[in-house]
Design a protein around this motif. Structure first.
Motif, PDB file in Angstrom:
ATOM      1  N   ARG A 662       1.220  -0.935   0.282  1.00  0.00           N
ATOM      2  CA  ARG A 662       0.329   0.095   0.296  1.00  0.00           C
ATOM      3  C   ARG A 662       1.166   1.522   0.279  1.00  0.00           C
ATOM      4  O   ARG A 662       1.141   2.115   0.974  1.00  0.00           O
ATOM      5  N   ASP A 663       1.243   1.921  -1.468  1.00  0.00           N
ATOM      6  CA  ASP A 663       1.741   2.548  -1.120  1.00  0.00           C
ATOM      7  C   ASP A 663       1.103   4.276  -0.636  1.00  0.00           C
ATOM      8  O   ASP A 663      -0.168   4.106  -1.128  1.00  0.00           O
ATOM      9  N   GLY A 664       2.005   4.774  -0.163  1.00  0.00           N
ATOM     10  CA  GLY A 664       1.137   6.324  -0.240  1.00  0.00           C
ATOM     11  C   GLY A 664       0.539   6.767   1.427  1.00  0.00           C
ATOM     12  O   GLY A 664      -0.483   6.673   1.259  1.00  0.00           O
ATOM     13  N   PHE A 665       0.370   5.533   2.369  1.00  0.00           N
ATOM     14  CA  PHE A 665      -0.682   4.607   2.569  1.00  0.00           C
ATOM     15  C   PHE A 665      -0.580   5.470   4.418  1.00  0.00           C
ATOM     16  O   PHE A 665       0.472   5.980   4.726  1.00  0.00           O
ATOM     17  N   ARG A 666      -1.705   6.180   4.571  1.00  0.00           N
ATOM     18  CA  ARG A 666      -1.626   6.967   5.640  1.00  0.00           C
ATOM     19  C   ARG A 666      -2.523   7.010   6.300  1.00  0.00           C
ATOM     20  O   ARG A 666      -3.411   5.852   7.267  1.00  0.00           O
ATOM     21  N   MET A 667      -1.952   7.432   7.861  1.00  0.00           N
ATOM     22  CA  MET A 667      -2.130   6.607   9.200  1.00  0.00           C
ATOM     23  C   MET A 667      -2.036   8.030   9.926  1.00  0.00           C
ATOM     24  O   MET A 667      -1.233   9.199   9.987  1.00  0.00           O
ATOM     25  N   GLY A 668      -3.461   8.720  11.047  1.00  0.00           N
ATOM     26  CA  GLY A 668      -3.209   9.156  11.554  1.00  0.00           C
ATOM     27  C   GLY A 668      -2.955   8.951  12.537  1.00  0.00           C
ATOM     28  O   GLY A 668      -2.147   8.057  13.429  1.00  0.00           O
ATOM     29  N   VAL A 669      -2.207  10.132  13.819  1.00  0.00           N
ATOM     30  CA  VAL A 669      -0.963  10.189  14.783  1.00  0.00           C
ATOM     31  C   VAL A 669      -1.900  11.103  15.838  1.00  0.00           C
ATOM     32  O   VAL A 669      -2.051  12.372  15.161  1.00  0.00           O
ATOM     33  N   ASN A 670      -1.545  11.230  16.728  1.00  0.00           N
ATOM     34  CA  ASN A 670      -1.830  11.551  18.329  1.00  0.00           C
ATOM     35  C   ASN A 670      -1.125  13.449  18.127  1.00  0.00           C
ATOM     36  O   ASN A 670      -1.860  13.916  18.049  1.00  0.00           O
ATOM     37  N   LEU A 671      -0.074  13.231  17.317  1.00  0.00           N
ATOM     38  CA  LEU A 671       1.151  14.446  18.500  1.00  0.00           C
ATOM     39  C   LEU A 671       1.823  14.980  16.217  1.00  0.00           C
ATOM     40  O   LEU A 671       2.133  13.587  16.184  1.00  0.00           O
ATOM     41  N   PRO A 672       2.109  15.835  16.382  1.00  0.00           N
ATOM     42  CA  PRO A 672       2.832  16.157  15.190  1.00  0.00           C
ATOM     43  C   PRO A 672       4.249  15.965  15.732  1.00  0.00           C
ATOM     44  O   PRO A 672       4.798  16.100  16.804  1.00  0.00           O
ATOM     45  N   GLY A 673       5.225  15.602  14.563  1.00  0.00           N
ATOM     46  CA  GLY A 673       7.240  15.610  14.922  1.00  0.00           C
ATOM     47  C   GLY A 673       6.871  14.605  14.041  1.00  0.00           C
ATOM     48  O   GLY A 673       6.335  14.136  13.560  1.00  0.00           O
ATOM     49  N   ARG A 674       8.059  13.937  14.461  1.00  0.00           N
ATOM     50  CA  ARG A 674       9.373  12.827  14.236  1.00  0.00           C
ATOM     51  C   ARG A 674       8.522  11.391  14.101  1.00  0.00           C
ATOM     52  O   ARG A 674       8.949  11.234  15.392  1.00  0.00           O
ATOM     53  N   TYR A 675       8.520  10.307  13.543  1.00  0.00           N
ATOM     54  CA  TYR A 675       7.716   9.149  13.707  1.00  0.00           C
ATOM     55  C   TYR A 675       9.335   8.156  13.552  1.00  0.00           C
ATOM     56  O   TYR A 675       9.803   8.505  11.882  1.00  0.00           O
ATOM     57  N   ARG A 676       9.821   7.600  14.238  1.00  0.00           N
ATOM     58  CA  ARG A 676      10.947   6.534  13.622  1.00  0.00           C
ATOM     59  C   ARG A 676      10.690   4.967  13.268  1.00  0.00           C
ATOM     60  O   ARG A 676      10.189   4.866  14.373  1.00  0.00           O
ATOM     61  N   LEU A 677      11.136   4.615  12.662  1.00  0.00           N
ATOM     62  CA  LEU A 677      11.003   2.871  12.409  1.00  0.00           C
ATOM     63  C   LEU A 677      12.144   2.745  13.399  1.00  0.00           C
ATOM     64  O   LEU A 677      12.755   2.000  13.449  1.00  0.00           O
ATOM     65  N   LEU A 678      10.768   1.361  13.635  1.00  0.00           N
ATOM     66  CA  LEU A 678      11.359   0.678  14.358  1.00  0.00           C
ATOM     67  C   LEU A 678      11.950  -0.826  14.492  1.00  0.00           C
ATOM     68  O   LEU A 678      13.073  -1.279  14.605  1.00  0.00           O
ATOM     69  N   LEU A 679      10.584  -1.250  13.593  1.00  0.00           N
ATOM     70  CA  LEU A 679      10.613  -2.994  12.929  1.00  0.00           C
ATOM     71  C   LEU A 679       9.869  -2.429  12.071  1.00  0.00           C
ATOM     72  O   LEU A 679       8.381  -2.647  11.811  1.00  0.00           O
ATOM     73  N   ASN A 680      10.550  -3.356  10.619  1.00  0.00           N
ATOM     74  CA  ASN A 680       9.561  -4.239  10.052  1.00  0.00           C
ATOM     75  C   ASN A 680       9.412  -5.617   9.768  1.00  0.00           C
ATOM     76  O   ASN A 680      11.034  -5.735   9.121  1.00  0.00           O
ATOM     77  N   THR A 681       8.353  -6.055   9.682  1.00  0.00           N
ATOM     78  CA  THR A 681       8.639  -7.338   9.604  1.00  0.00           C
ATOM     79  C   THR A 681       8.862  -8.298   7.988  1.00  0.00           C
ATOM     80  O   THR A 681       9.581  -9.295   7.900  1.00  0.00           O
ATOM     81  N   ASP A 682       8.869  -6.961   7.823  1.00  0.00           N
ATOM     82  CA  ASP A 682       9.195  -7.042   5.981  1.00  0.00           C
ATOM     83  C   ASP A 682      10.587  -7.157   5.298  1.00  0.00           C
ATOM     84  O   ASP A 682      11.351  -7.566   4.188  1.00  0.00           O
TER      85      ASP A 682
END
Length: 729
Positions: A662-682
């Motif tokens: 799903r390219d360009g998938f959008r997900m709502g978040v509670n706060l503005p700012g940076r989000y870092r990837l911790l883990l990707n099972t793929d």
């Protein structure tokens, strides 16, 4: 029947009234029963002086006579001659009071069962230069007509050592010079004098394997523990701590060879298994039942010797060493405990003295149709104390950290697995077993009051209320409960072809309706990978890559879902074959990138789960979880938010359960700012496709999922992503 005949036929109920010393106006008479003796004399143990020869009575092996110089309190021995040799022994029938002492206070506290009954090594302070070393035997057989002690020390002659019956139904005897390592059993005759199969000690601490199933005298005071730091640590709040449990069948985790009768020892497991668990990031090891059991194929769930660690892997001190090493490496130990039922093996508890001492007499309550085994009589005081004592025994003697109680549902319901007419209602006409309920409550109260660092976990598969709530709130008092509903629904969902999953979306989200009703553990246990159910990998649909991807995505979902974690051995390497107790985990599969990648993922999930409080601190608190989007059935995607105790840490999880990226998938978040990837099972390191995913993204002020901000990223196929909020940009 004259005394000599009673003794010869092992039919003497009260030997203390006939054997041993008798004092009358200062004159001592000694009567001794010595099978196969040709002559018997009495000597003073302290001085070694011979005092008198005894005369044969009734041309039998009964000897009696007056003994000058013998006073009350003098310890005497017997000098014995038979056709083969000469030897000496100290007459056990002079220690009547020391034998009775064993059972006077048994019913005052449950722990007295294992402190007083069975074969207890004792030191008798009887006026000699040093305490007299002996073993005190005590066994409960209230309806027997006679009980005798059998062992190496009397050539397994059932007539040699008759035991004394007490008013409480216990049979007792103190025998000097029986030491640790000696083998024994009980010869029991029922109320009609019929001899029963030789019985192992119900409170025996060590036992041999087939064919003898013999009990062995064992000294629990010799092992020197090295886990003081672990045992004296500050009380930790387990509900807010990470708990990732590695469930293990010790006999088949790893084999030393192809011979199914060969196992790794407790001491070898203490090195190899503990090192593996530490490396993989698990917090606890849960072992399938270690209480002695006769049949390998029961995996320990048909126990006979509740107070004895199975000797398949070593002696009790070897098992202590295993637990000790776990603790020194920071690993907790949980054992599966089976108080629900026991098998009918002749040397065990079934019809122990010819009557139903341990089990319900009526088969509508006392026979389990699923497992062809006996059900404990949970209403009988002696049985209740026996079971509660056993729970405490493992915590005290073996420093166990937790008891996972097996088959709780079968205990709670009188109609469990029974048809109409095959069960007896309770006094109110219902199906709840009030006796079992009160037993479990008492057990939990005793455990938590005496061992506040320990925990109990219920395997309970129904909607019985308040399983993991305190007794004073009307609960059963368990610390945790297995979430069988989550396990069933999620496995049913993940086994579906992805094209059909949108029709079963609720199976992945429904568990959150009740997720905080109990303190749940999420179990993917041995029961899910055996008996034709297939391995966890083989439950997954699709080709080879999709099966592995489904498993990885599912594992990520499990570690995001509220609740402590449990995985059975082999799941973490994507074992292809279902579990076989006669062989090892298929460790050779790790030579293949697919299985090494799956193992790598489980290792990383465990370490992330422990490292990030948001993933574990509020496992049992509704304030630690939010759905971001649980309604995206069309795309088979769920997204959620996990929060730490003060809300300062937030980890988002997104699971894509279709093979469509799903390219360009959008997900709502509670706060503005940076989000870092911790883990990707793929990720490619997990044998994933390596579909491009940004390592970090910044929120946009665009409302989404009922939130004012959102982030956009590419979502790989059949994958779970974990992202942590890093703060304002």
């Amino acid at each position: 029947m004259v005394l000599s005949q009673q003794l010869a036929q092992a039919a003497c109920t009260y030997p203390f009234s006939q054997l041993g010393p008798c004092f009358d106006n200062g004159i001592a008479t000694v009567t001794a029963w010595v099978p196969h003796a040709t002559s018997v004399a009495v000597f003073d143990v302290a001085s070694g002086n011979t005092l008198a020869a005894l005369s044969c009575v009734d041309d039998s092996f009964l000897f009696s006579g007056q003994v000058k110089g013998l006073t009350e309190g003098t310890v005497y021995g017997l000098q014995i001659v038979n056709e083969e040799n000469e030897y000496e022994l100290i007459d056990p029938y002079q220690f009547q009071q020391q034998a009775y002492h064993a059972v006077h206070f048994v019913d005052h506290a449950p722990e007295n069962v294992y402190r007083q009954l069975g074969a207890q090594l004792v030191e008798l302070d009887v006026g000699l230069s040093a305490p007299l070393q002996a073993t005190r035997f005590a066994v409960y057989a209230p309806n027997a007509s006679a009980v005798s002690l059998l062992g190496d020390f009397n050539y397994w002659d059932g007539s040699s050592h008759p035991m004394q019956k007490t008013d409480l139904g216990y049979w007792v005897l103190v025998v000097p010079d029986i030491h640790a390592g000696m083998k024994y059993k009980y010869q029991i005759k029922d109320a009609d004098g019929n001899q029963l199969p030789h019985k192992a000690d119900p409170v025996g601490f060590y036992a041999e394997q087939y064919p003898s199933h013999t009990s062995v005298v064992f000294d629990h005071e010799q092992y020197e523990w090295q886990d003081t730091a672990w045992m004296t640590r500050q009380r930790d709040d387990k509900y807010h701590q990470p708990m990732s449990i590695y469930e293990v069948h010790l006999g088949s985790w790893k084999r030393p060879g192809d011979d199914p009768t060969q196992y790794l020892s407790y001491r070898t497991l203490a090195k190899e298994l503990v090192e593996y668990v530490v490396d993989m990031g698990y917090t606890h090891i849960e072992v399938l039942p270690v209480s002695e059991f006769p049949f390998d194929g029961s995996w320990g769930y048909q126990p006979v010797g509740l107070f004895s660690p199975t000797s398949r892997f070593g002696d009790p001190d070897d098992f202590k060493y295993f637990v000790d090493q776990c603790h020194q490496q920071g690993i907790g130990v949980i054992i599966d405990w089976v108080p629900a039922h026991f098998p009918e093996d002749g040397h065990g508890l079934a019809r122990f003295d010819g009557t139903h001492v341990y089990e319900y007499a009526d088969p509508r309550k006392g026979w389990h149709p699923d497992w062809n085994s006996c059900i404990y009589d949970f209403g009988k005081d002696t049985v209740r104390q026996f079971l509660v004592a056993n729970a405490l025994f493992w915590l005290e003697k073996f420093h166990i950290d937790g008891l996972r109680v097996d088959a709780v549902a079968s205990m709670l319901y009188l109609d469990y697995s029974r048809k109409d007419g095959e069960w007896i209602p309770n006094v109110d006409g219902g199906n709840e077993n009030y006796e079992a309920i009160s037993l479990l409550q008492w057990m939990n109260q005793e455990v938590y009051s005496k061992f506040p660092l320990a925990m109990t976990i219920a395997e309970e598969s129904t909607s019985f209320p308040k399983v993991s709530r305190p007794v004073f709130e009307g609960g059963l008092g368990f610390g945790f409960k297995w979430n069988m509903g989550w396990m069933h629904d999620s496995l049913h969902y993940i086994s579906k072809d992805p094209s059909y999953r949108r029709y079963h979306h609720g199976e992945m989200t429904f568990s959150m309706v009740y997720a905080f009703d109990e303190n749940f553990v999420l179990p993917i246990s041995h029961d899910e990978v055996v008996h034709g159910k297939g391995s966890l990998l083989r439950k997954m649909p699709g080709d080879e890559w999709q099966q592995a991807a489904n498993l990885r995505a599912y594992a990520g979902f499990m570690y995001l879902h509220p609740g402590k974690k449990l995985n059975f051995m082999g799941n973490e390497i994507g074992q292809a074959n279902e579990w076989n107790h006669d062989s090892s985990v298929n460790w050779h599969l790790l030579t293949f990138e697919k299985h090494a990648g799956i193992q790598h993922l489980y290792r990383d999930l465990n370490h992330l789960y422990r490292q990030y409080p948001a993933l574990h601190q509020l496992d049992h608190d509704i304030h630690g979880f939010e759905w971001v989007d649980h309604g995206n059935a069309e795309q088979s995607i769920v997204s959620m938010l996990r929060k730490s105790q003060q809300g300062e840490q937030m980890v988002y999880g997104i699971c894509n359960f279709t093979p469509v990226p799903r390219d360009g998938f959008r997900m709502g978040v509670n706060l503005p700012g940076r989000y870092r990837l911790l883990l990707n099972t793929d990720d490619k390191k997990y044998w994933g496709s390596g579909y491009p995913v940004v390592s970090e993204c910044v929120s946009q002020p665009q409302g989404w999922n009922h939130r004012e901000h959102s982030i956009v990223f590419d979502l790989p196929p059949l994958a779970t992503l974990l992202l942590v909020y890093e703060g304002a940009e």
